[in-house]
Design an enzyme around this catalytic site. Sequence first.
Site, PDB file in Angstrom:
ATOM      1  N   HIS A 166       0.844  -1.189   0.000  1.00 42.64           N
ATOM      2  CA  HIS A 166       0.000   0.000   0.000  1.00 42.64           C
ATOM      3  C   HIS A 166       0.882   1.241   0.000  1.00 42.64           C
ATOM      4  CE1 HIS A 166      -3.242   2.773   0.895  1.00 42.64           C
ATOM      5  NE2 HIS A 166      -4.046   1.801   0.511  1.00 42.64           N
ATOM      6  N   ASP A 206      -8.051  -5.239  -0.624  1.00 41.01           N
ATOM      7  CA  ASP A 206      -8.491  -6.071  -1.748  1.00 41.01           C
ATOM      8  C   ASP A 206      -8.209  -7.558  -1.556  1.00 41.01           C
ATOM      9  OD1 ASP A 206      -9.607  -4.138  -3.485  1.00 41.01           O
ATOM     10  OD2 ASP A 206      -7.598  -3.396  -3.900  1.00 41.01           O
TER      11      ASP A 206
HETATM   12  N1  ACO Z   1       3.990  -7.677  -4.571  1.00 40.12           N
HETATM   13  C1  ACO Z   1       5.330  -7.713  -4.675  1.00 40.12           C
HETATM   14  N2  ACO Z   1       6.116  -6.628  -4.565  1.00 40.12           N
HETATM   15  C2  ACO Z   1       5.495  -5.458  -4.304  1.00 40.12           C
HETATM   16  C3  ACO Z   1       4.102  -5.347  -4.156  1.00 40.12           C
HETATM   17  C4  ACO Z   1       3.350  -6.524  -4.303  1.00 40.12           C
HETATM   18  N3  ACO Z   1       2.046  -6.494  -4.198  1.00 40.12           N
HETATM   19  N4  ACO Z   1       3.794  -4.090  -3.884  1.00 40.12           N
HETATM   20  C5  ACO Z   1       4.942  -3.398  -3.870  1.00 40.12           C
HETATM   21  N5  ACO Z   1       5.960  -4.225  -4.122  1.00 40.12           N
HETATM   22  C6  ACO Z   1       7.364  -3.854  -4.213  1.00 40.12           C
HETATM   23  C7  ACO Z   1       7.638  -3.238  -5.572  1.00 40.12           C
HETATM   24  O1  ACO Z   1       7.983  -4.197  -6.539  1.00 40.12           O
HETATM   25  C8  ACO Z   1       8.740  -2.276  -5.238  1.00 40.12           C
HETATM   26  O2  ACO Z   1       9.936  -3.015  -5.125  1.00 40.12           O
HETATM   27  P1  ACO Z   1      11.338  -2.394  -5.628  1.00 40.12           P
HETATM   28  O3  ACO Z   1      11.533  -1.176  -4.773  1.00 40.12           O
HETATM   29  O4  ACO Z   1      12.294  -3.494  -5.403  1.00 40.12           O
HETATM   30  O5  ACO Z   1      11.132  -2.053  -7.085  1.00 40.12           O
HETATM   31  C9  ACO Z   1       8.384  -1.782  -3.839  1.00 40.12           C
HETATM   32  O6  ACO Z   1       7.615  -2.830  -3.260  1.00 40.12           O
HETATM   33  C10 ACO Z   1       7.578  -0.491  -3.854  1.00 40.12           C
HETATM   34  O7  ACO Z   1       6.416  -0.710  -4.675  1.00 40.12           O
HETATM   35  P2  ACO Z   1       5.676   0.424  -5.485  1.00 40.12           P
HETATM   36  O8  ACO Z   1       4.816  -0.204  -6.510  1.00 40.12           O
HETATM   37  O9  ACO Z   1       6.662   1.459  -5.957  1.00 40.12           O
HETATM   38  O10 ACO Z   1       4.834   1.060  -4.306  1.00 40.12           O
HETATM   39  P3  ACO Z   1       3.677   2.112  -4.481  1.00 40.12           P
HETATM   40  O11 ACO Z   1       3.538   2.807  -3.201  1.00 40.12           O
HETATM   41  O12 ACO Z   1       3.905   2.934  -5.700  1.00 40.12           O
HETATM   42  O13 ACO Z   1       2.423   1.194  -4.820  1.00 40.12           O
HETATM   43  C11 ACO Z   1       0.695  -0.344  -4.666  1.00 40.12           C
HETATM   44  C12 ACO Z   1       1.464   0.764  -3.933  1.00 40.12           C
HETATM   45  C13 ACO Z   1       0.278   0.140  -6.038  1.00 40.12           C
HETATM   46  C14 ACO Z   1      -0.571  -0.656  -3.868  1.00 40.12           C
HETATM   47  C15 ACO Z   1       1.600  -1.592  -4.783  1.00 40.12           C
HETATM   48  O14 ACO Z   1       1.904  -2.081  -3.485  1.00 40.12           O
HETATM   49  C16 ACO Z   1       0.967  -2.681  -5.632  1.00 40.12           C
HETATM   50  O15 ACO Z   1       1.093  -2.651  -6.853  1.00 40.12           O
HETATM   51  N6  ACO Z   1       0.258  -3.662  -5.001  1.00 40.12           N
HETATM   52  C17 ACO Z   1      -0.433  -4.675  -5.746  1.00 40.12           C
HETATM   53  C18 ACO Z   1      -1.727  -4.128  -6.313  1.00 40.12           C
HETATM   54  C19 ACO Z   1      -2.759  -3.912  -5.243  1.00 40.12           C
HETATM   55  O16 ACO Z   1      -2.994  -4.766  -4.392  1.00 40.12           O
HETATM   56  N7  ACO Z   1      -3.438  -2.759  -5.309  1.00 40.12           N
HETATM   57  C20 ACO Z   1      -4.508  -2.423  -4.385  1.00 40.12           C
HETATM   58  C21 ACO Z   1      -4.079  -1.345  -3.424  1.00 40.12           C
HETATM   59  S1  ACO Z   1      -5.365  -0.965  -2.267  1.00 40.12           S
HETATM   60  C22 ACO Z   1      -6.469  -0.041  -3.160  1.00 40.12           C
HETATM   61  O17 ACO Z   1      -6.118   0.692  -4.019  1.00 40.12           O
HETATM   62  C23 ACO Z   1      -7.858  -0.207  -2.886  1.00 40.12           C
END
Ligand code: ACO
Length: 371
Positions: A256, A307
Amino acid sequence: MTATKGLEGIVAAKSSISSIIDGVLTYQGINIDELAEQATFEEVAYLLWHGKLPTQSELDGLIAQFGEYAAVPADVIAGLRLYPKGSNSMAALRTVVSSLALFDGEANDMSGESNYRKAVKLQAQLPTVVAAYARIRDGKEPIAPKKGVGIAHNFLYMLTGEEPAQVAIEAMDKALVLHADHELNASTFAARVTVATLSDIYSGVTSAIGALKGPLHGGANEAVMVMLDEIGSLENVEPFIQNKLNNKEKVMGFGHRVYKNGDPRAKHLMQMSRQLGELNGDMTLYEMSIKIEDLVTGQKGLKPNVDFYSASCYTMLGIPRDLFTPIFAISRVSGWTAHILEQYQDNRLIRPRADYVGPVDQHYVPIAKRG
Ligand code: ACO
């Protein structure tokens, strides 16, 4: 000027609707845990719009208004029948909400009274259009909404054509409470940006639905179920998840932007997933989800978000997975419209700047001379 990628950490609006402070989510200052345990969705919608919990007569008035507005124009339903078979359900919802504006004589009336009425109307009508869409795409006739029952009850009734069990109504109602608002999330921001141009409330909600559709936001609940279906069994969890983590792929439903120590909504949905599994006499989805959480949290330190467990809950309630994100919208429209009304009250155009990184000192070259 330097850009902050994804606007992380940027405070872009003042709002008194919901807050996330030190990982605690409140609606109007009331902890989401209390609301999840005690409030109905209708009370929460009223709270978001009015800034206070309703009295009994105010609540009865709102439920009566929902009953009055829940039916959608026949031409809107006729439009749903024209959508191509296999249309994406969020694309269909985005289209139908946009079309609702065309049938609302006061769509462009910008008075506060009219905008509040349209907020209530949108909240009342979204469950009707999602249920009608689902039935039409399954070759069934839509079912007219009932009067005098809550949104969760009415939605399950319109979806199935049967009186829902009390336990299903309560589970759906709690899911709606948990999804109602969430500070300046992507879809709410999209809604506020749209209406800050003084565009109408339908445009704001249509923008929000477009933003919610994406798998990094609301679309993740459907993506979680796609993953659970693909995994298929408890034994397959470990190799499947390990493979994803080794390949640095994202596991949907984890992580998140704001919560780093866990999403406070997830524990309620996890409990609900366990209870529904016990009730159904099949713990497979719950146990698979727990195992996925152990692996992802254990290896990456990432916690489940709202989610993750909602996917198993909705499936155990008999809801097809492509309706998960539309159900999120049925709830979040309360928050979107509360934010839209707040934006109108103290509006200023939202127009940030970009950090230009393209070429400079270029000149126009006539087409015949371009190589
Ligand atoms: N699985 C594996 N690795 C992850 C995940 C995940 N679900 N989420 C983040 N990471 C990792 C990324 O790969 C990244 O790693 P790195 O630094 O080695 O490249 C690091 O954690 C940071 O991730 P970002 O995507 O840059 O974090 P951001 O704050 O931009 O994104 C988000 C948050 C979009 C929710 C992200 O965690 C994600 O894509 N999760 C999966 C999708 C999801 O569940 N979305 C629902 C969110 S809740 C809602 O909107 C209702």
